[in-house]
Design a protein around this motif. Structure first.
Motif, PDB file in Angstrom:
ATOM      1  N   PHE A 203       0.823  -1.241  -0.064  1.00 62.21           N
ATOM      2  CA  PHE A 203       0.061  -0.171  -0.045  1.00 62.21           C
ATOM      3  C   PHE A 203       0.927   1.229   0.094  1.00 62.21           C
ATOM      4  O   PHE A 203       0.304   2.368  -0.085  1.00 62.21           O
ATOM      5  CB  PHE A 203      -1.058  -0.164   1.219  1.00 62.21           C
ATOM      6  CG  PHE A 203      -0.291   0.066   2.528  1.00 62.21           C
ATOM      7  CD1 PHE A 203      -0.220   1.303   3.220  1.00 62.21           C
ATOM      8  CD2 PHE A 203      -0.185  -1.172   3.185  1.00 62.21           C
ATOM      9  CE1 PHE A 203       0.241   1.476   4.487  1.00 62.21           C
ATOM     10  CE2 PHE A 203       0.340  -1.009   4.454  1.00 62.21           C
ATOM     11  CZ  PHE A 203       0.502   0.404   5.119  1.00 62.21           C
ATOM     12  N   ALA A 204       2.102   1.098   0.277  1.00 61.97           N
ATOM     13  CA  ALA A 204       3.109   2.491   0.230  1.00 61.97           C
ATOM     14  C   ALA A 204       4.469   1.892  -0.223  1.00 61.97           C
ATOM     15  O   ALA A 204       4.864   0.888   0.442  1.00 61.97           O
ATOM     16  CB  ALA A 204       2.936   3.104   1.371  1.00 61.97           C
ATOM     17  N   TYR A 205       5.136   2.810  -0.685  1.00 65.98           N
ATOM     18  CA  TYR A 205       6.824   2.450  -0.757  1.00 65.98           C
ATOM     19  C   TYR A 205       7.389   3.956  -0.269  1.00 65.98           C
ATOM     20  O   TYR A 205       6.729   5.025  -0.685  1.00 65.98           O
ATOM     21  CB  TYR A 205       6.894   2.627  -2.236  1.00 65.98           C
ATOM     22  CG  TYR A 205       6.575   1.178  -2.965  1.00 65.98           C
ATOM     23  CD1 TYR A 205       7.279  -0.047  -2.985  1.00 65.98           C
ATOM     24  CD2 TYR A 205       5.512   1.213  -3.807  1.00 65.98           C
ATOM     25  CE1 TYR A 205       6.991  -1.123  -3.644  1.00 65.98           C
ATOM     26  CE2 TYR A 205       5.047  -0.290  -4.306  1.00 65.98           C
ATOM     27  CZ  TYR A 205       5.911  -1.111  -4.367  1.00 65.98           C
ATOM     28  OH  TYR A 205       5.435  -2.046  -5.019  1.00 65.98           O
ATOM     29  N   TYR A 206       8.342   3.951  -0.103  1.00 65.21           N
ATOM     30  CA  TYR A 206       9.257   4.991   0.430  1.00 65.21           C
ATOM     31  C   TYR A 206      10.460   5.274  -0.515  1.00 65.21           C
ATOM     32  O   TYR A 206      11.374   4.157  -0.893  1.00 65.21           O
ATOM     33  CB  TYR A 206      10.013   4.891   1.820  1.00 65.21           C
ATOM     34  CG  TYR A 206      10.695   6.105   2.152  1.00 65.21           C
ATOM     35  CD1 TYR A 206       9.972   7.240   2.530  1.00 65.21           C
ATOM     36  CD2 TYR A 206      12.173   6.121   2.312  1.00 65.21           C
ATOM     37  CE1 TYR A 206      10.864   8.398   2.729  1.00 65.21           C
ATOM     38  CE2 TYR A 206      12.770   7.244   2.487  1.00 65.21           C
ATOM     39  CZ  TYR A 206      12.149   8.430   2.730  1.00 65.21           C
ATOM     40  OH  TYR A 206      12.781   9.610   2.992  1.00 65.21           O
ATOM     41  N   GLY A 207      10.323   6.227  -1.658  1.00 57.45           N
ATOM     42  CA  GLY A 207      11.162   6.431  -2.559  1.00 57.45           C
ATOM     43  C   GLY A 207      10.886   5.948  -3.690  1.00 57.45           C
ATOM     44  O   GLY A 207      10.073   4.851  -3.984  1.00 57.45           O
TER      45      GLY A 207
ATOM     46  N   ALA B 153      -5.752   6.043   2.736  1.00 55.40           N
ATOM     47  CA  ALA B 153      -6.829   5.841   1.537  1.00 55.40           C
ATOM     48  C   ALA B 153      -6.114   4.661   0.775  1.00 55.40           C
ATOM     49  O   ALA B 153      -6.594   3.597   0.027  1.00 55.40           O
ATOM     50  CB  ALA B 153      -7.005   6.888   0.907  1.00 55.40           C
ATOM     51  N   SER B 154      -4.807   4.539   0.671  1.00 53.29           N
ATOM     52  CA  SER B 154      -3.968   3.537  -0.117  1.00 53.29           C
ATOM     53  C   SER B 154      -4.070   2.171   0.593  1.00 53.29           C
ATOM     54  O   SER B 154      -4.395   1.112   0.019  1.00 53.29           O
ATOM     55  CB  SER B 154      -2.641   3.846  -0.307  1.00 53.29           C
ATOM     56  OG  SER B 154      -2.017   2.898  -1.199  1.00 53.29           O
ATOM     57  N   TYR B 155      -4.016   2.194   2.086  1.00 59.63           N
ATOM     58  CA  TYR B 155      -4.301   1.088   2.754  1.00 59.63           C
ATOM     59  C   TYR B 155      -5.650   0.436   2.544  1.00 59.63           C
ATOM     60  O   TYR B 155      -5.810  -0.787   2.227  1.00 59.63           O
ATOM     61  CB  TYR B 155      -3.919   1.190   4.354  1.00 59.63           C
ATOM     62  CG  TYR B 155      -4.363   0.147   5.331  1.00 59.63           C
ATOM     63  CD1 TYR B 155      -3.359  -0.745   5.381  1.00 59.63           C
ATOM     64  CD2 TYR B 155      -5.769   0.131   5.545  1.00 59.63           C
ATOM     65  CE1 TYR B 155      -3.642  -1.550   6.364  1.00 59.63           C
ATOM     66  CE2 TYR B 155      -6.069  -0.940   6.680  1.00 59.63           C
ATOM     67  CZ  TYR B 155      -4.862  -2.033   7.109  1.00 59.63           C
ATOM     68  OH  TYR B 155      -5.223  -3.029   7.782  1.00 59.63           O
ATOM     69  N   ARG B 156      -6.840   1.171   2.537  1.00 63.43           N
ATOM     70  CA  ARG B 156      -8.131   0.819   2.085  1.00 63.43           C
ATOM     71  C   ARG B 156      -8.104   0.062   1.011  1.00 63.43           C
ATOM     72  O   ARG B 156      -9.148  -0.618   0.823  1.00 63.43           O
ATOM     73  CB  ARG B 156      -9.185   2.196   2.451  1.00 63.43           C
ATOM     74  CG  ARG B 156      -9.097   2.218   3.980  1.00 63.43           C
ATOM     75  CD  ARG B 156     -10.079   3.813   4.157  1.00 63.43           C
ATOM     76  NE  ARG B 156     -10.030   4.017   5.547  1.00 63.43           N
ATOM     77  CZ  ARG B 156     -10.701   3.326   6.533  1.00 63.43           C
ATOM     78  NH1 ARG B 156     -11.636   2.361   6.296  1.00 63.43           N
ATOM     79  NH2 ARG B 156     -10.678   3.712   7.604  1.00 63.43           N
TER      80      ARG B 156
END
Length: 139
Positions: A44-48, A113-116
Motif C-alpha cells: 500500500f506504500a513505498y518509500y522512495g 486511503a491507499s491501505y483501504r
C-alpha cells in the motif's frame, strides 16, 4: 537480480513514514527493488521512487508512493511536489515528495486511503473498529 539498497535506514523522514504505515492493522515492511515497501497482502506504500526523464531515472529519495483514488490522484499530479512514478504510475500510483513543509496529517490520510484500497475487508473493518483512535498521521 538483487537491487541495491536505495535508502538510509536512519533517515528521519523514513522513520516518520514507517511509524505511520506500520500503525495500520496487519501492516508489515519489506524491501522491494531497493526501497522500503509497506504491505498487508498487497503493498500500500513505498518509500522512495523515481521518474524516467530522457532515458535516465531521476530518484525521488524522500518521497512516498501511494495507490490513490483516481480523482485524488489527478488532483495530486497537478501539484509540483507530486509525480508519476516510473513503472507504478501506469497502475494508479502517485509519488509525493517529502520535505520540511510536509503536512503529515495529509500523508497519514493518503496512506489510509491507499491501505483501504489494498488491505481487504477484514483489515479495513479492524481499522474502522478502532473506536476513538485518531487516524494514523497526527503531527
Amino acid at each position: 537480480m538483487t537491487h541495491p539498497i536505495m535508502f538510509d535506514d536512519a533517515d528521519p523522514v523514513l522513520r516518520r513514514v514507517r511509524t505511520l504505515a506500520l500503525a495500520f492493522p496487519g501492516a508489515a515492511e519489506k524491501i522491494s527493488h531497493g526501497h522500503p515497501a509497506f504491505f498487508t497482502t498487497k503493498v500500500f506504500a513505498y518509500y522512495g521512487g523515481s521518474v524516467k526523464v530522457d532515458g535516465v531515472y531521476r530518484q525521488h529519495e524522500r518521497s512516498v508512493l501511494v495507490l490513490a483514488d483516481p480523482h485524488e490522484r489527478e488532483a495530486l499530479l497537478g501539484e509540483e511536489r507530486c509525480y508519476l512514478p516510473a513503472y507504478l504510475g501506469a497502475s494508479g500510483w502517485v509519488g509525493i515528495d517529502l520535505d520540511g513543509d510536509t503536512d503529515w496529517d495529509e500523508i497519514g490520510e493518503l496512506l489510509d486511503a491507499s491501505y483501504r484500497r489494498t488491505a481487504g475487508p477484514r483489515r479495513v473493518a479492524a481499522l474502522d473498529a478502532r473506536a476513538g483512535s485518531p487516524a494514523p498521521g497526527g503531527s
